[in-house]
Write an enzyme that holds these catalytic residues in place. Structure first.
Site, mmCIF file in Angstrom:
data_model
loop_
_atom_site.group_PDB
_atom_site.id
_atom_site.type_symbol
_atom_site.label_atom_id
_atom_site.label_comp_id
_atom_site.label_asym_id
_atom_site.label_seq_id
_atom_site.Cartn_x
_atom_site.Cartn_y
_atom_site.Cartn_z
ATOM 1 N N ASN A 142 35.448 43.274 38.785
ATOM 2 C CA ASN A 142 34.421 44.216 38.347
ATOM 3 C C ASN A 142 33.248 44.126 39.306
ATOM 4 O OD1 ASN A 142 35.858 45.040 36.039
ATOM 5 N ND2 ASN A 142 35.077 43.322 34.851
ATOM 6 N N HIS A 187 33.823 37.184 41.137
ATOM 7 C CA HIS A 187 34.910 36.540 40.397
ATOM 8 C C HIS A 187 36.068 37.504 40.235
ATOM 9 C CE1 HIS A 187 32.080 38.354 37.548
ATOM 10 N NE2 HIS A 187 33.121 38.637 36.781
ATOM 11 N N GLY A 222 31.180 47.258 34.818
ATOM 12 C CA GLY A 222 30.946 46.285 33.760
ATOM 13 C C GLY A 222 30.696 44.875 34.225
ATOM 14 N N GLN A 223 30.334 44.709 35.506
ATOM 15 C CA GLN A 223 30.048 43.346 35.966
ATOM 16 C C GLN A 223 28.817 42.811 35.251
ATOM 17 O OE1 GLN A 223 29.483 42.854 40.220
ATOM 18 N NE2 GLN A 223 29.371 40.621 40.059
ATOM 19 N N HIS A 245 39.177 38.349 37.749
ATOM 20 C CA HIS A 245 39.833 38.133 36.464
ATOM 21 C C HIS A 245 41.343 38.154 36.697
ATOM 22 C CE1 HIS A 245 36.287 39.300 33.828
ATOM 23 N NE2 HIS A 245 35.921 39.883 34.964
#
Ligand code: 5GP
Length: 110
Positions: A83, A96, A89-90, A98
């Site tokens: 993201n 990172h 939606g970070q 997911h």
């Protein structure tokens, strides 16, 4: 300092899955799938948009694949998501990946 930097610094706990000199992988505190692991680089980069080190990005991707293999979702399939900024939606501004698996994923994502 981000919450992920605090996890890297061992100031707050996380359920670690794997670690090497480049990355740390740990279970997401609010899992969205039976397997939901976050892979973070040990260097602090805010997002993919600010990444310039292809080697670091490669290490994150290779760690994501290792996690999927070691947690048994390689054959069934999994999704790796980065993201990036607001519309995606970070919420934590330490890059990172997911790693999501253990259930069927829908496409397109919401
Ligand atoms: P983003 O929304 O930035 O792509 O993802 C951030 C992720 O970090 C979310 O899935 C959220 O559940 C997870 N998260 C936030 N704080 C913590 C924490 O303190 N520990 C762990 N393990 N995960 C966290």
């Amino acid at each position: 300092m981000t919450i992920f930097q605090k996890i890297l610094d061992r100031q707050i706990p996380a359920r670690s899955v794997a670690e090497d000199e480049h990355c740390l992988a740990f279970h997401d505190v609010n899992p969205q799938a039976p397997v939901h692991v976050l892979v973070i680089p040990k260097v602090a980069v805010r997002s993919l948009a600010e990444a310039t080190d292809a080697g670091m990005l490669g290490q994150v991707m290779l760690m994501a694949a290792r996690v999927a293999r070691e947690l048994g979702i390689e054959d069934s399939g999994y999704r790796v998501v980065l993201n990036t900024n607001g519309n995606a939606g970070q919420t934590v501004f330490h890059l990172h990946a997911h790693v999501l698996g253990g259930r069927v994923m829908t496409w397109p994502p919401g």
